[in-house]
Design a protein around this motif. Structure first.
Motif, mmCIF file in Angstrom:
data_model
loop_
_atom_site.group_PDB
_atom_site.id
_atom_site.type_symbol
_atom_site.label_atom_id
_atom_site.label_comp_id
_atom_site.label_asym_id
_atom_site.label_seq_id
_atom_site.Cartn_x
_atom_site.Cartn_y
_atom_site.Cartn_z
ATOM 1 N N THR A 132 -1.860 -0.895 -12.530
ATOM 2 C CA THR A 132 -2.031 0.480 -12.028
ATOM 3 C C THR A 132 -2.975 0.473 -10.828
ATOM 4 O OG1 THR A 132 -1.697 1.428 -14.228
ATOM 5 C CG2 THR A 132 -2.853 2.801 -12.644
ATOM 6 N N THR A 133 -4.112 -0.222 -10.986
ATOM 7 C CA THR A 133 -5.121 -0.256 -9.921
ATOM 8 C C THR A 133 -4.560 -0.913 -8.667
ATOM 9 O OG1 THR A 133 -6.794 -0.440 -11.628
ATOM 10 C CG2 THR A 133 -7.490 -1.013 -9.400
ATOM 11 N N GLU A 134 -3.852 -2.022 -8.872
ATOM 12 C CA GLU A 134 -3.313 -2.747 -7.717
ATOM 13 C C GLU A 134 -2.210 -1.928 -7.018
ATOM 14 O OE1 GLU A 134 -4.443 -5.028 -6.048
ATOM 15 O OE2 GLU A 134 -2.815 -6.036 -4.990
ATOM 16 N N SER A 135 -1.400 -1.240 -7.806
ATOM 17 C CA SER A 135 -0.346 -0.408 -7.193
ATOM 18 C C SER A 135 -0.978 0.703 -6.363
ATOM 19 C CB SER A 135 0.560 0.198 -8.273
ATOM 20 O OG SER A 135 1.166 -0.821 -9.027
ATOM 21 N N ALA A 136 -1.998 1.359 -6.925
ATOM 22 C CA ALA A 136 -2.669 2.441 -6.189
ATOM 23 C C ALA A 136 -3.324 1.893 -4.916
ATOM 24 C CB ALA A 136 -3.702 3.123 -7.081
ATOM 25 N N ARG A 137 -3.886 0.698 -5.014
ATOM 26 C CA ARG A 137 -4.491 0.087 -3.810
ATOM 27 C C ARG A 137 -3.428 -0.127 -2.729
ATOM 28 N NH1 ARG A 137 -4.969 -4.294 -1.002
ATOM 29 N NH2 ARG A 137 -3.535 -5.488 -2.317
ATOM 30 N N LEU A 138 -2.274 -0.667 -3.144
ATOM 31 C CA LEU A 138 -1.195 -0.923 -2.178
ATOM 32 C C LEU A 138 -0.697 0.380 -1.553
ATOM 33 C CD1 LEU A 138 0.641 -3.676 -4.222
ATOM 34 C CD2 LEU A 138 -0.345 -4.001 -1.946
ATOM 35 N N PHE A 139 -0.581 1.431 -2.355
ATOM 36 C CA PHE A 139 -0.141 2.711 -1.787
ATOM 37 C C PHE A 139 -1.199 3.276 -0.832
ATOM 38 C CE2 PHE A 139 2.956 2.952 -5.409
ATOM 39 C CZ PHE A 139 4.074 2.837 -4.595
#
Ligand code: GSH
Length: 211
Positions: A132-139
């Protein structure tokens, strides 16, 4: 004629959107990964990594050419047609940069997030938090880029946008309901999703395969 081996997933739709955009004739070979058809010997002969999408170009120079990995397929079709990837110069490398950012980052992270929130038999809070954290970072990275430029490679729509569209659309809809922390307020991504989603070729490509 090109054979397209695909299924109803964001990775598969990169190839169908691209084929629609460049206007090459293709025949869809649906590979139902829910029924493990990706492990059939016929499919493995084309795609030894047992993943869709894959293509076979029967008109390739030197005879039929099988290609797996969506990034390789996008580059191949762009170079075959001279569309959606500059032949040289800085824009070519901006396009490749964001295309491989998707293939190596956004796609795998969202794929793992989807697995852990939707399909895993046991819920793993650590894994869900990590993806979740990594996806939000990428977005967050994508939002900054699209606040500065109309499209990922810069001024023009390219294979980088095709690579990112399906996964970003999934994240903005179904995945954001399952993992709300992975998605947020992204006005520039929203603007881009609308612009890309309104393209006729994208609409047609997103409807492949018909099941
Ligand atoms: N890196 C690959 C990923 C392809 C991929 O993960 N495909 C999934 C569907 S979205 C698949 O075929 N899964 C079947 C399996 O893992 O057995 C690409 O970009 O083409």
């Amino acid at each position: 004629m090109i054979d397209l081996y695909t299924w109803t997933t964001p990775n598969g739709r990169k190839a169908s959107i691209m084929l629609e955009e460049v206007g090459l004739a293709y025949e869809v070979k649906a590979v139902n990964i829910g029924k493990d058809e990706q492990f059939s010997p016929q499919f493995l002969a084309v795609s030894p990594n047992n993943k869709i999408p894959a293509i076979v170009d029967h008109d390739a120079a030197g005879g039929p050419l099988a290609i797996f990995e969506s990034g390789a397929i996008l580059v191949y079709l762009a170079e075959k047609t001279g569309k959606l990837l500059a032949a040289s110069g800085p824009v070519r490398y901006k396009t490749l940069e964001w295309t491989f950012w998707q293939v190596g980052g956004l796609g795998p992270m969202l794929g793992q997030l989807g697995y852990f929130v939707l399909r895993a038999k046991e819920k793993s809070p650590d894994a869900i938090d990590r993806f979740t954290t990594e996806s939000a970072r990428l977005f967050g990275v994508m939002e900054k880029r699209l606040a500065a430029e109309p499209y990922l490679a810069g001024a023009d729509y390219s294979i980088a946008d095709i690579a990112c569209y399906g996964w970003t659309f999934a994240a903005s809809t179904m995945l954001s309901r399952a993992a709300p922390g992975a998605w947020g307020e992204y006005p520039s991504i929203d603007r881009w999703l609308k612009a890309v989603g309104e393209r006729e070729a994208v609409k047609r490509g997103m409807a492949v395969p018909k099941v």
